[in-house]
Design an enzyme around this catalytic site. Structure first.
Site, PDB file in Angstrom:
ATOM      1  N   ASP A  49       0.905  -1.171   0.106  1.00 46.60           N
ATOM      2  CA  ASP A  49      -0.019   0.137   0.040  1.00 46.60           C
ATOM      3  C   ASP A  49       1.001   1.150  -0.065  1.00 46.60           C
ATOM      4  O   ASP A  49       0.433   2.244  -0.171  1.00 46.60           O
ATOM      5  CB  ASP A  49      -0.976   0.152   1.357  1.00 46.60           C
ATOM      6  CG  ASP A  49      -0.324  -0.059   2.693  1.00 46.60           C
ATOM      7  OD1 ASP A  49       0.840  -0.136   2.745  1.00 46.60           O
ATOM      8  OD2 ASP A  49      -1.114   0.097   3.512  1.00 46.60           O
ATOM      9  N   SER A  50       1.984   0.978   0.028  1.00 45.20           N
ATOM     10  CA  SER A  50       3.263   2.166  -0.222  1.00 45.20           C
ATOM     11  C   SER A  50       2.878   2.779  -1.378  1.00 45.20           C
ATOM     12  O   SER A  50       3.258   3.950  -1.834  1.00 45.20           O
ATOM     13  CB  SER A  50       4.582   1.795   0.001  1.00 45.20           C
ATOM     14  OG  SER A  50       4.736   0.739  -0.820  1.00 45.20           O
ATOM     15  N   LYS A 118      -1.301  -9.198   3.011  1.00 48.47           N
ATOM     16  CA  LYS A 118      -0.510  -8.935   4.179  1.00 48.47           C
ATOM     17  C   LYS A 118      -1.551  -7.999   5.018  1.00 48.47           C
ATOM     18  O   LYS A 118      -2.139  -7.114   4.369  1.00 48.47           O
ATOM     19  CB  LYS A 118       0.721  -8.264   3.795  1.00 48.47           C
ATOM     20  CG  LYS A 118       1.385  -7.693   4.964  1.00 48.47           C
ATOM     21  CD  LYS A 118       3.111  -7.343   4.525  1.00 48.47           C
ATOM     22  CE  LYS A 118       2.979  -5.918   3.817  1.00 48.47           C
ATOM     23  NZ  LYS A 118       2.712  -4.688   4.690  1.00 48.47           N
ATOM     24  N   GLU A 120      -1.327  -5.592   8.605  1.00 54.14           N
ATOM     25  CA  GLU A 120      -0.696  -4.847   9.581  1.00 54.14           C
ATOM     26  C   GLU A 120      -1.479  -5.095  10.970  1.00 54.14           C
ATOM     27  O   GLU A 120      -2.718  -4.844  11.173  1.00 54.14           O
ATOM     28  CB  GLU A 120      -0.664  -3.389   9.429  1.00 54.14           C
ATOM     29  CG  GLU A 120       0.229  -3.057   8.087  1.00 54.14           C
ATOM     30  CD  GLU A 120       0.342  -1.269   7.996  1.00 54.14           C
ATOM     31  OE1 GLU A 120       0.060  -0.811   9.022  1.00 54.14           O
ATOM     32  OE2 GLU A 120       0.950  -0.958   6.816  1.00 54.14           O
ATOM     33  N   GLU A 187       9.193  -4.295  10.870  1.00 55.19           N
ATOM     34  CA  GLU A 187       9.578  -2.990  10.224  1.00 55.19           C
ATOM     35  C   GLU A 187      10.063  -2.165  11.356  1.00 55.19           C
ATOM     36  O   GLU A 187       9.287  -1.902  12.219  1.00 55.19           O
ATOM     37  CB  GLU A 187       8.374  -2.456   9.460  1.00 55.19           C
ATOM     38  CG  GLU A 187       8.854  -1.118   8.933  1.00 55.19           C
ATOM     39  CD  GLU A 187       7.861  -0.489   7.854  1.00 55.19           C
ATOM     40  OE1 GLU A 187       6.690  -1.190   7.542  1.00 55.19           O
ATOM     41  OE2 GLU A 187       7.914   0.775   7.186  1.00 55.19           O
TER      42      GLU A 187
HETATM   43  O1  KIV Z   1       3.597  -1.037   1.719  1.00 53.60           O
HETATM   44  C1  KIV Z   1       4.868  -1.626   1.638  1.00 53.60           C
HETATM   45  O2  KIV Z   1       5.500  -1.205   0.543  1.00 53.60           O
HETATM   46  C2  KIV Z   1       5.179  -2.408   2.829  1.00 53.60           C
HETATM   47  C3  KIV Z   1       6.565  -2.772   2.876  1.00 53.60           C
HETATM   48  C4  KIV Z   1       7.521  -1.750   2.833  1.00 53.60           C
HETATM   49  C5  KIV Z   1       6.861  -3.758   3.592  1.00 53.60           C
HETATM   50  O3  KIV Z   1       4.381  -2.623   3.693  1.00 53.60           O
END
Ligand code: KIV
Length: 269
Positions: A49-50, A118, A120, A187
């Site tokens: 989500d980055s 994934k 969080e 992280e």
């Molecule tokens: O959103 C992302 O790119 C991430 C990674 C940096 C682990 O969660």
């Protein structure tokens, strides 16, 4: 010639931990980037989500929607044969009820083509991890610095410095493993804490700013290539300077067009 390699699965990542083979992971948001990662034989490709910050130019990761994640995951999964494609579940897509989380995870799998999601969070999200895993969708956990908590945390800081915070992160790691996650991202935590967690868990740990003792490493591809210049944390090693190379090439093109050097006869029919 590069050797043919087998499809990466959660089971294979688990075996890599047993065999002490480091897991390589990077982010991709589009077909082209995913093709390069696949050609480089990276084990795990995360549609992170980055992308909200790197691709969409937003100030944090909170605004990206499930539909946007599905779109990017489809672009990535089209390019990938052997790497394991993991899609991030975006902010509020898994917090309301485990049923809604399962429905959203299902969209990332069935429409996006992801092979895992994934999530969080620690102990709080474990009922959701359990629900998704029991439906047959593999889950990667993510603890330590959790960027979706930006509004409450107030910034992106190293986590687990005090003894009590470190204890909480260890408890979260065990809870996420127990809930059924097949791997966990650590992280921005001290290297010694990541080492301790990695030795205690049977599932692989994948570090970002968590030192060398994790079972694998992940970075944002645009950061390591030197494409996204706004962000340069201590843990980042920049392996190229694609931003400056690209700007120089684009300026050269614009100059050539302005002064008539491009297109030349060579580039004309
Ligand atoms: O959103 C992302 O790119 C991430 C990674 C940096 C682990 O969660």
């Amino acid at each position: 010639m590069t050797a043919e390699r087998a499809k990466i699965t959660p089971k294979k990542l688990f075996a890599m931990k047993q065999e002490k083979k480091k897991i390589t992971a990077l982010t991709a948001y589009d077909f082209l980037c995913a093709s390069m990662l696949e050609e480089s034989q990276v084990d795990l490709i995360l549609v992170g989500d980055s992308l909200a910050m790197v691709f969409q130019g937003k100030p944090n990761t909170l605004e990206v929607s499930v539909d946007e994640m599905v779109y990017h995951t489809r672009c990535v999964s089209r390019a990938v044969k052997n790497a394991l494609v993991v899609a991030d579940m975006p902010f509020l897509s898994y917090h309301i009820t485990p049923e809604e989380a399962l429905r959203n995870a299902g969209k990332l799998i069935r429409t996006g083509g992801a092979e895992a999601v994934k999530i969080e969070g620690g102990t709080d999200v474990c009922p959701t991890i359990d629900r998704i895993v029991k439906a047959g969708i593999p889950v990667v956990g993510h603890i330590g610095l959790t960027p979706q908590d930006i509004l409450t945390s107030g910034g992106y800081f190293v986590q687990g410095i005090s003894d009590s915070d470190a204890e909480q992160i260890i408890a979260d790691a065990h809870a996420v493993q127990k809930a059924g996650a097949f791997a966990i991202v650590l992280e921005c935590i001290p290297a010694q804490l990541a080492k301790k967690i990695s030795s205690q868990l049977h599932i692989p740990t994948i570090g970002i700013g968590a030192g060398k003792q994790c079972d694998g490493q992940i970075l944002v591809t645009h950061d390591l290539l030197g494409m996204f210049k706004k962000f340069k944390p201590k843990f980042l090693k920049q392996y190229a300077n694609i931003h400056d190379t690209s700007v120089a090439a684009i300026k050269q093109y614009a100059d050539d067009v302005r002064n008539g050097a491009y297109p030349s006869d060579e580039h004309s029919y």
